[in-house]
Structures are given as C-alpha cells and as structure tokens.
Design a protein around this motif. Structure first.
Motif, PDB file in Angstrom:
ATOM      1  N   UNK A  33       0.831  -1.164   0.014  1.00  0.00           N
ATOM      2  CA  UNK A  33       0.155  -0.045  -0.012  1.00  0.00           C
ATOM      3  C   UNK A  33       0.891   1.310   0.070  1.00  0.00           C
ATOM      4  N   UNK A  34       0.995   2.099  -1.040  1.00  0.00           N
ATOM      5  CA  UNK A  34       1.630   3.219  -1.066  1.00  0.00           C
ATOM      6  C   UNK A  34       0.802   4.599  -0.730  1.00  0.00           C
ATOM      7  N   UNK A  35      -0.096   4.455   0.580  1.00  0.00           N
ATOM      8  CA  UNK A  35      -0.806   5.347   1.093  1.00  0.00           C
ATOM      9  C   UNK A  35      -0.936   5.152   2.443  1.00  0.00           C
ATOM     10  N   UNK A  95      -5.238   7.154  -5.728  1.00  0.00           N
ATOM     11  CA  UNK A  95      -5.753   5.703  -6.292  1.00  0.00           C
ATOM     12  C   UNK A  95      -6.149   6.064  -7.986  1.00  0.00           C
ATOM     13  N   UNK A  96      -7.092   7.405  -8.004  1.00  0.00           N
ATOM     14  CA  UNK A  96      -7.625   7.432  -9.329  1.00  0.00           C
ATOM     15  C   UNK A  96      -6.589   7.883 -10.319  1.00  0.00           C
ATOM     16  N   UNK A  97      -5.315   8.347  -9.882  1.00  0.00           N
ATOM     17  CA  UNK A  97      -4.256   8.720 -10.557  1.00  0.00           C
ATOM     18  C   UNK A  97      -3.651   7.572 -10.788  1.00  0.00           C
ATOM     19  N   UNK A  98      -3.320   6.996  -9.784  1.00  0.00           N
ATOM     20  CA  UNK A  98      -2.402   5.754 -10.167  1.00  0.00           C
ATOM     21  C   UNK A  98      -3.063   4.569 -11.017  1.00  0.00           C
ATOM     22  N   UNK A  99      -4.488   4.432 -10.867  1.00  0.00           N
ATOM     23  CA  UNK A  99      -4.994   3.309 -11.681  1.00  0.00           C
ATOM     24  C   UNK A  99      -5.923   3.980 -12.661  1.00  0.00           C
ATOM     25  N   UNK A 102      -7.965   2.521 -16.939  1.00  0.00           N
ATOM     26  CA  UNK A 102      -8.948   1.746 -17.008  1.00  0.00           C
ATOM     27  C   UNK A 102      -9.923   1.158 -15.985  1.00  0.00           C
ATOM     28  N   UNK A 103      -9.274   1.524 -14.620  1.00  0.00           N
ATOM     29  CA  UNK A 103      -9.969   1.222 -13.472  1.00  0.00           C
ATOM     30  C   UNK A 103     -10.953   2.138 -13.059  1.00  0.00           C
ATOM     31  N   UNK A 104     -12.508   1.833 -12.587  1.00  0.00           N
ATOM     32  CA  UNK A 104     -13.296   2.661 -12.047  1.00  0.00           C
ATOM     33  C   UNK A 104     -13.665   2.170 -10.597  1.00  0.00           C
ATOM     34  N   UNK A 105     -14.331   3.267 -10.100  1.00  0.00           N
ATOM     35  CA  UNK A 105     -14.543   2.909  -8.741  1.00  0.00           C
ATOM     36  C   UNK A 105     -15.949   2.286  -8.477  1.00  0.00           C
ATOM     37  N   UNK A 122     -14.202  -0.513  -4.345  1.00  0.00           N
ATOM     38  CA  UNK A 122     -13.238  -1.207  -5.216  1.00  0.00           C
ATOM     39  C   UNK A 122     -13.078  -0.805  -6.587  1.00  0.00           C
ATOM     40  N   UNK A 123     -11.769  -1.090  -6.997  1.00  0.00           N
ATOM     41  CA  UNK A 123     -11.383  -0.348  -8.357  1.00  0.00           C
ATOM     42  C   UNK A 123     -11.580  -1.658  -9.298  1.00  0.00           C
ATOM     43  N   UNK A 124     -12.365  -1.658 -10.525  1.00  0.00           N
ATOM     44  CA  UNK A 124     -12.458  -2.718 -11.246  1.00  0.00           C
ATOM     45  C   UNK A 124     -12.523  -2.227 -12.640  1.00  0.00           C
ATOM     46  N   UNK A 125     -11.630  -3.047 -13.645  1.00  0.00           N
ATOM     47  CA  UNK A 125     -11.506  -2.474 -14.850  1.00  0.00           C
ATOM     48  C   UNK A 125     -12.226  -3.445 -15.698  1.00  0.00           C
ATOM     49  N   UNK A 126     -13.376  -2.806 -16.326  1.00  0.00           N
ATOM     50  CA  UNK A 126     -14.645  -3.644 -16.845  1.00  0.00           C
ATOM     51  C   UNK A 126     -14.093  -3.799 -18.289  1.00  0.00           C
ATOM     52  N   UNK A 127     -14.726  -4.753 -19.153  1.00  0.00           N
ATOM     53  CA  UNK A 127     -14.313  -4.861 -20.492  1.00  0.00           C
ATOM     54  C   UNK A 127     -14.588  -3.662 -21.525  1.00  0.00           C
ATOM     55  N   UNK A 128     -15.199  -2.772 -21.125  1.00  0.00           N
ATOM     56  CA  UNK A 128     -15.351  -1.336 -21.996  1.00  0.00           C
ATOM     57  C   UNK A 128     -14.213  -0.625 -22.124  1.00  0.00           C
ATOM     58  N   UNK A 129     -13.257  -0.948 -21.183  1.00  0.00           N
ATOM     59  CA  UNK A 129     -12.068   0.159 -21.271  1.00  0.00           C
ATOM     60  C   UNK A 129     -11.144  -0.291 -22.450  1.00  0.00           C
ATOM     61  N   UNK A 130     -10.183   0.844 -22.904  1.00  0.00           N
ATOM     62  CA  UNK A 130      -9.364   0.467 -23.857  1.00  0.00           C
ATOM     63  C   UNK A 130      -8.315  -0.352 -23.944  1.00  0.00           C
TER      64      UNK A 130
END
Ligand code: BEZ
Length: 189
Positions: A33-35, A95-99, A102-105, A122-130
């Motif tokens: 964890x870097x926070x 975390x928004x910056x780090x991730x 493609x990751x969404x809250x 939780x941050x999840x990268x869904x299949x509609x991200x590039x």
C-alpha cells in the motif's frame, strides 16, 4: 470508454461526506500500500473472481507492449479473497491517478474474517475500457507476463508476489496459482 478514467472516477462520489471508507484490494494492494491507512485486514467479496485480463500500459508494461494485471469479473457463487484498508477520502485521489489506465470505482460489500461486513469501494477494469485484453489460457497469460515489464517493474514480479501473498493468507486462487506454475516453468528454461 476513455482510456484515462480519472475524470469519471472524480465524478463518482459514492460515499458523500463520509471521512472513513473501506477499500477492497485484490491485486498489488494485497502486498503493498503506497498510502496511509487507519486499519488493514483480510477480507473477501462474494460473486467476483480475480482475472489477469486487464492490460497495463503504465505500470507493468508500456503502451507498445502492455503487461497483464488483475481485474475482477462477475462470477456467481465464487469468492475473491483480498485485503481491506480503512482510508480517508484523499486516498481515492491518489488511486484514481495511479489506476487511471481503465479502472473505475464501484461500491461493494466485503466480509472480514470474523464474519463482520462493511460497504466499501473497489476498483475494477471492465471490458469496455480501451486497455482491456480479456480472456486467454493461463499458459498464454504466463507467456505474456513473462515477457512484459514497465515503470513499476517486471510483470512477473507482480504475479509472483500476489501468489505468495495469497498463500500467506491461506487463500486458494486456481487462476493465479496456475499462471504462477506456468511462469515458474518458463523461468527455469
Ligand atoms: C488492487 O486491488 O490492488 C487494485 C487493483 C486495481 C486498482 C486499484 C487497486
């Protein structure tokens, strides 16, 4: 969906003015964890599975040769083990910056080892991200991870540290352990 998710996440104010929020980690957050955080403890979320189906252009790969990192897929009847952190809202800016690749809250319910439950994020990268790469065999994923590296280090370090951490927590994850096995064989060659 745009490749940089920061603006979308900033607009997702899922917890109003709450000053302490549980964050569920299932990838690198399990071992690093870097926070700052107020509390950390193992937890699980139900009906989700961890998969190395997300491309990484900025941490474990590059735009020209993305690595593969973890995301979650909906999977009724399964459990994803991870690590929960009680944090203050500023952590989400970090975390928004780090991730941002493609990751969404999302909100999620998590269960701690004592059976207590909490709502969190939780941050999840869904299949509609590039950057999404999608399914592949574990052997193929291992070959991909074996050859990738980025600013945060070799891609295989991420997978191997995650597998070690899950073992330390006495958790099973056939997807992760199978990739690890293929990776160990490649590293021996
Ligand atoms: C994690 O759980 O390690 C994590 C994965 C993707 C984005 C943020 C955190």
């Amino acid at each position: 969906m745009a490749h940089d998710t920061q603006a979308i996440n900033r607009a997702r104010n899922l917890f109003g003015d709450q000053q302490q929020i549980w964050l569920f980690g299932y990838g690198s957050l399990i071992f690093k964890a870097d926070f700052d955080y107020l509390e950390r403890k193992p937890a699980r979320i139900d009906n989700w599975s961890r998969r190395f189906w997300q491309g990484s252009h900025d941490h474990r790969g590059t735009p020209g040769a993305p690595g593969r990192v973890a995301t979650l897929i909906e999977s009724p009847g399964t459990v994803c083990a991870g690590m929960a952190y009680l944090v203050t809202p500023e952590v989400f800016d970090h975390l928004d910056h780090r991730e941002k690749n493609g990751y969404l809250r999302f909100t999620t319910e998590m269960t701690f080892h004592d059976g207590e439950q909490a709502q969190g994020l939780v941050y999840i990268a869904t299949e509609d991200n590039e950057a999404y790469l999608g399914p592949a065999s574990e052997e193929h994923i291992a070959q991909h991870i074996f050859s990738a590296a980025g600013p945060s280090g070799p891609n295989d370090e991420y997978l191997l540290r995650l597998a070690d951490s899950l073992r330390d927590l006495n958790e099973d994850d056939p997807h992760v352990y199978s990739i690890e096995e293929h990776l160990q064989a490649l590293k021996k060659d």
